[in-house]
Design a protein around this motif. Structure first.
Motif, short mmCIF file in Angstrom:
data_model
loop_
_atom_site.label_atom_id
_atom_site.label_comp_id
_atom_site.label_asym_id
_atom_site.label_seq_id
_atom_site.Cartn_x
_atom_site.Cartn_y
_atom_site.Cartn_z
N ARG A 29 0.85 -1.20 0.00
CA ARG A 29 0.00 0.00 0.00
C ARG A 29 0.88 1.25 0.00
O ARG A 29 0.59 2.23 -0.70
N MET A 32 2.45 1.69 -3.49
CA MET A 32 1.47 2.21 -4.45
C MET A 32 1.22 3.70 -4.22
O MET A 32 1.06 4.47 -5.17
N ARG A 33 1.21 4.09 -2.96
CA ARG A 33 0.96 5.49 -2.63
C ARG A 33 2.13 6.37 -3.07
O ARG A 33 1.94 7.49 -3.55
N PRO A 37 0.69 4.05 -10.04
CA PRO A 37 0.30 2.87 -10.83
C PRO A 37 1.48 2.10 -11.45
O PRO A 37 1.38 0.90 -11.67
N GLU A 40 2.73 -1.33 -10.15
CA GLU A 40 2.05 -2.59 -10.45
C GLU A 40 2.92 -3.51 -11.30
O GLU A 40 3.01 -4.71 -11.06
N LYS A 104 -1.46 -9.15 -8.60
CA LYS A 104 -1.72 -7.75 -8.87
C LYS A 104 -1.96 -7.01 -7.56
O LYS A 104 -2.85 -7.37 -6.79
N GLY A 106 -3.16 -4.06 -6.96
CA GLY A 106 -4.46 -3.40 -6.89
C GLY A 106 -5.55 -4.34 -6.42
O GLY A 106 -6.38 -3.98 -5.57
N SER A 107 -5.56 -5.57 -6.96
CA SER A 107 -6.58 -6.55 -6.57
C SER A 107 -6.38 -7.01 -5.13
O SER A 107 -7.34 -7.22 -4.39
N SER A 110 -7.73 -4.29 -2.83
CA SER A 110 -9.15 -3.93 -2.91
C SER A 110 -10.10 -5.02 -2.48
O SER A 110 -11.28 -4.78 -2.26
N GLN A 113 -13.82 -8.74 -5.90
CA GLN A 113 -14.36 -7.84 -6.90
C GLN A 113 -15.47 -8.52 -7.68
O GLN A 113 -15.48 -9.75 -7.84
N ASP A 118 -11.32 -10.05 -12.30
CA ASP A 118 -10.74 -10.26 -10.97
C ASP A 118 -11.20 -11.56 -10.32
O ASP A 118 -11.00 -11.76 -9.13
N GLN A 176 -8.84 -11.68 -0.97
CA GLN A 176 -8.86 -11.16 -2.33
C GLN A 176 -10.02 -11.72 -3.15
O GLN A 176 -10.65 -11.00 -3.93
#
Length: 203
Positions: A29, A32-33, A37, A40, A104, A106-107, A110, A113, A118, A176
């Protein structure tokens, strides 16, 4: 004598700490911050390279201070073991190839999904075993055709670390993919291929 055993263990602990930190969701995290992007695509190659580089000191220490020899497997059995190690070395690349979406960032961050892209998508080696990385790691170390005291200590600790890491990895996969992964766990064994049968390949 004692230091020759402690030093490889310390090196293994250092590797495990770095490996666990860089694999953790809080660290991803943060990456990514900070990086955005583009992280990734770069994260997995950098992570893999870091893992290899942090393992090199441990390999060197075991080479310089292997300890007392416990056994050496004679030919032709040693070559069968080496063949098994070579096969194990193929499992990890196959695991990456068959499920790139699992890695990934992002997945992972999050959670489950609704998007079709996803979903779990059981393909290739994952039809037969849930954690090919754990399987390849165990085969790779325990089919070594010779064993020393220091190697045995490191291998035992590595086995524990691999199992704990596998448990943590599957906890993240449940987060996930949700119930889809829980159903998959019921049908495919963690490390023994085909023990519970196989899973139909997903589109």
């Amino acid at each position: 004598m004692v230091s020759s055993k402690i030093t490889p263990v310390f090196s293994l602990v250092a590797f495990a700490a770095i490996h666990s930190l860089t694999a953790s969701l809080p660290f991803k995290r943060l990456v990514m911050r900070v990086a955005g992007p583009k992280a990734e695509k770069l994260y997995l190659p950098v992570y893999s390279l870091t893992s290899v580089l942090t393992l090199l000191p441990l390999g060197y220490l075991l080479y310089k201070n292997p300890g007392r020899v416990l056994y050496k497997i004679p030919s032709p059995w040693r070559w069968l073991m080496v063949g098994g190690q070579l096969i194990a070395g193929i499992l990890a690349p196959l695991a990456f190839r068959d499920a790139p979406h699992r890695f990934k960032i992002g997945s992972q961050l999050s959670g489950p999904q609704a998007s079709e892209t996803d979903t779990l998508k059981i393909r290739g080696i994952y039809r037969w075993v849930r954690d090919p990385f754990l399987l390849s790691g165990l085969i790779g170390i325990w089919l070594t055709p010779f064993m020393t005291v220091n190697m045995l200590i490191v291998y035992l600790l590595t086995t524990v670390y691999l199992f704990l890491g596998s448990l943590h990895w599957e906890t993240r996969l449940v987060a996930q993919f949700g119930d889809e992964y829980r159903e998959y766990q019921k049908k495919v064994h963690r490390i023994i291929p085909g023990l519970r049968g196989s899973f139909r390949e997903s589109e």
